[in-house]
Scaffold this motif. Structure first.
Motif, PDB file in Angstrom:
ATOM      1  N   PRO A 169       4.035  34.055 -56.470  1.00  0.00           N
ATOM      2  CA  PRO A 169       5.222  33.900 -57.323  1.00  0.00           C
ATOM      3  C   PRO A 169       5.876  35.263 -57.566  1.00  0.00           C
ATOM      4  CG  PRO A 169       3.354  32.736 -58.263  1.00  0.00           C
ATOM      5  CD  PRO A 169       2.811  33.574 -57.139  1.00  0.00           C
ATOM      6  N   ILE A 170       7.194  35.314 -57.481  1.00  0.00           N
ATOM      7  CA  ILE A 170       7.872  36.597 -57.657  1.00  0.00           C
ATOM      8  C   ILE A 170       9.060  36.493 -58.607  1.00  0.00           C
ATOM      9  CG2 ILE A 170       7.205  37.600 -55.436  1.00  0.00           C
ATOM     10  CD1 ILE A 170       9.993  36.822 -54.391  1.00  0.00           C
ATOM     11  N   ASN A 171       9.291  37.584 -59.320  1.00  0.00           N
ATOM     12  CA  ASN A 171      10.530  37.819 -60.024  1.00  0.00           C
ATOM     13  C   ASN A 171      11.372  38.763 -59.165  1.00  0.00           C
ATOM     14  OD1 ASN A 171       9.875  36.225 -62.267  1.00  0.00           O
ATOM     15  ND2 ASN A 171       8.788  37.916 -63.258  1.00  0.00           N
ATOM     16  N   ILE A 172      12.619  38.959 -59.565  1.00  0.00           N
ATOM     17  CA  ILE A 172      13.546  39.774 -58.775  1.00  0.00           C
ATOM     18  C   ILE A 172      14.032  40.957 -59.599  1.00  0.00           C
ATOM     19  CG2 ILE A 172      15.680  39.803 -57.442  1.00  0.00           C
ATOM     20  CD1 ILE A 172      13.677  37.875 -56.278  1.00  0.00           C
ATOM     21  N   ALA A 173      13.978  42.152 -59.025  1.00  0.00           N
ATOM     22  CA  ALA A 173      14.529  43.350 -59.662  1.00  0.00           C
ATOM     23  C   ALA A 173      15.734  43.824 -58.856  1.00  0.00           C
ATOM     24  CB  ALA A 173      13.480  44.454 -59.741  1.00  0.00           C
ATOM     25  N   LEU A 174      16.866  43.953 -59.534  1.00  0.00           N
ATOM     26  CA  LEU A 174      18.124  44.355 -58.891  1.00  0.00           C
ATOM     27  C   LEU A 174      18.574  45.717 -59.418  1.00  0.00           C
ATOM     28  CD1 LEU A 174      20.053  40.952 -59.042  1.00  0.00           C
ATOM     29  CD2 LEU A 174      18.727  41.884 -57.139  1.00  0.00           C
ATOM     30  N   PRO A 175      19.264  46.504 -58.588  1.00  0.00           N
ATOM     31  CA  PRO A 175      19.629  47.864 -58.981  1.00  0.00           C
ATOM     32  C   PRO A 175      20.945  47.946 -59.748  1.00  0.00           C
ATOM     33  CG  PRO A 175      20.273  47.495 -56.707  1.00  0.00           C
ATOM     34  CD  PRO A 175      19.626  46.220 -57.180  1.00  0.00           C
ATOM     35  N   ILE A 176      20.935  48.732 -60.817  1.00  0.00           N
ATOM     36  CA  ILE A 176      22.201  49.084 -61.482  1.00  0.00           C
ATOM     37  C   ILE A 176      22.222  50.603 -61.723  1.00  0.00           C
ATOM     38  CG2 ILE A 176      22.580  46.828 -62.549  1.00  0.00           C
ATOM     39  CD1 ILE A 176      21.618  48.130 -65.204  1.00  0.00           C
ATOM     40  N   TYR A 177      21.771  51.329 -60.725  1.00  0.00           N
ATOM     41  CA  TYR A 177      21.762  52.785 -60.835  1.00  0.00           C
ATOM     42  C   TYR A 177      22.582  53.375 -59.685  1.00  0.00           C
ATOM     43  CZ  TYR A 177      18.182  52.552 -57.171  1.00  0.00           C
ATOM     44  OH  TYR A 177      17.502  52.298 -56.007  1.00  0.00           O
ATOM     45  N   SER A 178      22.818  54.637 -59.775  1.00  0.00           N
ATOM     46  CA  SER A 178      23.548  55.341 -58.718  1.00  0.00           C
ATOM     47  C   SER A 178      22.967  56.750 -58.607  1.00  0.00           C
ATOM     48  CB  SER A 178      25.048  55.419 -59.050  1.00  0.00           C
ATOM     49  OG  SER A 178      25.250  56.137 -60.261  1.00  0.00           O
ATOM     50  N   TRP A 179      23.321  57.414 -57.537  1.00  0.00           N
ATOM     51  CA  TRP A 179      22.925  58.812 -57.392  1.00  0.00           C
ATOM     52  C   TRP A 179      23.855  59.506 -56.418  1.00  0.00           C
ATOM     53  CZ3 TRP A 179      17.507  56.888 -55.603  1.00  0.00           C
ATOM     54  CH2 TRP A 179      17.580  56.336 -54.326  1.00  0.00           C
ATOM     55  N   GLY A 180      23.765  60.816 -56.419  1.00  0.00           N
ATOM     56  CA  GLY A 180      24.525  61.609 -55.467  1.00  0.00           C
ATOM     57  C   GLY A 180      23.568  62.273 -54.496  1.00  0.00           C
ATOM     58  N   ILE A 181      23.885  62.200 -53.220  1.00  0.00           N
ATOM     59  CA  ILE A 181      23.079  62.875 -52.201  1.00  0.00           C
ATOM     60  C   ILE A 181      23.750  64.213 -51.900  1.00  0.00           C
ATOM     61  CG2 ILE A 181      22.188  62.755 -49.850  1.00  0.00           C
ATOM     62  CD1 ILE A 181      22.209  59.717 -50.082  1.00  0.00           C
ATOM     63  N   HIS A 182      23.060  65.277 -52.217  1.00  0.00           N
ATOM     64  CA  HIS A 182      23.589  66.634 -52.066  1.00  0.00           C
ATOM     65  C   HIS A 182      23.310  67.109 -50.647  1.00  0.00           C
ATOM     66  CE1 HIS A 182      23.835  70.946 -53.966  1.00  0.00           C
ATOM     67  NE2 HIS A 182      24.669  70.774 -52.962  1.00  0.00           N
ATOM     68  N   ILE A 183      24.388  67.404 -49.915  1.00  0.00           N
ATOM     69  CA  ILE A 183      24.285  67.731 -48.483  1.00  0.00           C
ATOM     70  C   ILE A 183      24.831  69.134 -48.222  1.00  0.00           C
ATOM     71  CG2 ILE A 183      25.005  67.038 -46.157  1.00  0.00           C
ATOM     72  CD1 ILE A 183      25.430  64.196 -47.416  1.00  0.00           C
TER      73      ILE A 183
END
Length: 286
Positions: A169-183
């Motif tokens: 049995p599973i629950n679901i985790a969804l993303p509400i985050y962000s980030w910046g990739i420094h290049i």
């Protein structure tokens, strides 16, 4: 009463002794009386890769430290969640640890599950927990390209059909985050969390060159980070339409009825980027 999953601490290897130790334990500043708390402990995979690790000792100390935090903050719990991105090489230790920890803690136990562990569960095996939590994010490789490493529907589709066959049995985790990739010079030099795009747009040192790309026009410090001239920031975010799309895709490909839809990470910075109504819309997909 609202249920909140809170990271209590990480388990890492001490650089000097190479023994497991609790890293970055939480410090509660506000009362938790109005919330049902589920402690989350993140165990680094390298801990489980250590062939000499004493699993009984690790389970006892992990449980004891959770109890210490709860006692200090007058928190009563019913469930504990273990987060570990175990691999084929570490699975024997990890699965054994879960068995020991569940017996010692005498609590409901949940564990995070990655997409590849859903599809290849006969190889990766299934932890002996009461319920899994599918982490429906961090799907792609963090790279200086146009793809979103947090969520990529094309990558997700490779795994979705496997959901109907997963026996836990599973629950679901969804993303509400962000980030910046420094290049810098097409090489990634770091992930930058809590990036406020509006601040970048109003900063003369940064120039928006594409939809989610910023070019550093002149060298500057931003939130304690040095940005060199010609550095780039690739901003990866999750839109409300992304969340709705995730909910619909998951519903179509699972026979289960998740008891919970978990949004990660619930903090003031992330929440301000979403209309509160979207969370109910996503939950209603199921």
């Amino acid at each position: 009463m609202q249920r909140v999953y809170i990271r209590y601490f990480d388990v890492d290897l001490n650089p000097k002794t190479q023994n497991p130790y609790p890293k970055s334990p939480i410090r509660f500043e506000d009362s938790t009386l109005n919330f049902e708390i589920v402690p989350v402990v993140y165990i680094k995979n390298k801990v489980m890769l250590d062939k000499k690790v004493d699993l009984l000792d690790l389970a006892q100390k992990t449980n004891h430290f959770i109890q210490q935090i709860n006692t200090k903050n007058n928190i009563s719990i019913e469930e504990i969640q273990i987060d570990c991105d175990w691999t084929l090489r570490s699975k024997d230790n990890y699965l054994r640890f879960i068995q020991i920890f569940k017996k010692i803690s005498s609590k409901q136990l949940s564990a995070t599950i990655r997409l590849h562990q859903i599809k290849y569960f006969k190889k990766t095996k299934i932890p002996a927990v009461d319920r899994g939590v599918l982490m429906y994010y961090n799907m792609g490789k963090i790279a200086p390209d146009s793809l979103n490493s947090i969520y990529d529907r094309n990558i997700a589709k490779r795994y979705l059909a496997s959901l109907k066959n997963y026996p836990l049995p599973i629950n679901i985790a969804l993303p509400i985050y962000s980030w910046g990739i420094h290049i810098r010079d097409r090489k990634i030099i770091g992930l930058r969390n809590k990036i406020d795009v509006n601040n970048l747009k109003n900063n003369s040192s940064f120039v928006l060159t594409n939809k989610n790309w910023f070019l550093v026009k002149k060298a500057t410090f931003q939130n304690g980070i040095y940005y060199k001239e010609k550095d780039q920031l690739k901003i990866e975010t999750i839109s409300e339409s992304d969340l709705f799309e995730m909910g619909n895709d998951l519903k179509k490909h699972t026979n289960q009825n998740p008891k919970e839809i978990i949004f990660y990470d619930l903090d003031e910075f992330n929440l301000k980027n979403y209309d509160a109504a979207i969370f109910k819309k996503v939950i209603d997909c199921f």
